[in-house]
Design an enzyme around this catalytic site. Structure first.
Site, PDB file in Angstrom:
ATOM      1  CB  CYS A  83      -0.876   0.043   1.252  1.00 34.78           C
ATOM      2  SG  CYS A  83      -1.992  -1.347   1.423  1.00 34.78           S
TER       3      CYS A  83
ATOM      4  CG  HIS B 175      -0.227   7.494   1.965  1.00 36.16           C
ATOM      5  ND1 HIS B 175       0.537   6.674   2.766  1.00 36.16           N
ATOM      6  CD2 HIS B 175      -1.444   7.564   2.540  1.00 36.16           C
ATOM      7  CE1 HIS B 175      -0.190   6.275   3.791  1.00 36.16           C
ATOM      8  NE2 HIS B 175      -1.398   6.797   3.681  1.00 36.16           N
TER       9      HIS B 175
ATOM     10  CD  GLU C  14      -5.237   4.739   3.934  1.00 38.53           C
ATOM     11  OE1 GLU C  14      -4.118   5.102   4.327  1.00 38.53           O
ATOM     12  OE2 GLU C  14      -5.450   3.627   3.404  1.00 38.53           O
TER      13      GLU C  14
END
Length: 194
Positions: free
Chosen positions: A69, A71, A118
């Protein structure tokens, strides 16, 4: 040499950008809604790469999760962010990166009270190089058949990240319905987020 501050993109409830904040200040008990992504990486045999988050991670340390994962940086193309993070976390080159769940969103609280909040589009990709994980990111990894992963998550959801538990029934609805994972994910989604 100055330390680079990683920024995350803050969002309103409609998914519109409203600003940025240092990543180190975002994951707290009052985590603001922000932009992230998840990626499920497959090998040539159709197995999925699952990783165990390093014990030193702030959120969900030591749990099994999807391949990786991350950002996106402000103004960074999401696919470029996926490639960047694959290299940073797993030393991995990717091919055939495909957006599969563009509207995935979740909120979850870990055992320490840290909240993830998120909008997290989900990608799938194919490994184009061997895995060489960074120990500060990944404790261990395995290539598994998705049909084996789904019942494992259904029977021991506490050992897996909440986002993986919620993503699998959306990615594999035909398998999730027969394993009990759909019910597990529905129960997880119904828990109030404080």
């Amino acid at each position: 040499m100055p330390q680079h501050t990683e920024l995350v993109v803050l969002l309103d409830d409609d998914g519109e950008t409203i600003g940025t904040a240092p990543k180190a200040t975002v994951h707290t008990r009052d985590t603001a809604l922000h932009l992230a992504f998840s990626c499920h990486v497959f090998d040539a045999q159709g197995r999925i790469l699952v990783t165990r988050r390093a014990i030193g991670k702030l959120t969900w340390p030591g749990v099994w999760t999807n391949s990786f994962c991350g950002h996106p940086a402000p103004d960074e193309d999401m696919r470029e962010a996926v490639h960047r993070r694959a290299e940073q976390e797993l030393g991995l080159e990717l091919e055939s990166v495909e957006l599969v769940l563009p509207d995935f969103r979740y909120r979850a609280t870990d055992a320490a009270g840290v909240v993830e909040n998120e909008i997290c589009p989900v990608f799938r990709a194919v490994a184009a190089s061997p895995v060489d994980p960074r120990p500060e990111e990944v404790g261990e990894y395995q290539w598994v058949d998705p049909e084996q992963l789904i019942p494992a998550v259904a029977h021991t959801p506490w050992a897996f990240s909440p986002w993986l538990t919620l993503q699998l029934p959306l990615l594999y609805p035909e398998h999730a319905a027969h394993s009990g994972l759909a019910e597990t994910a529905a129960a997880a989604a119904a828990v109030p987020a404080a």
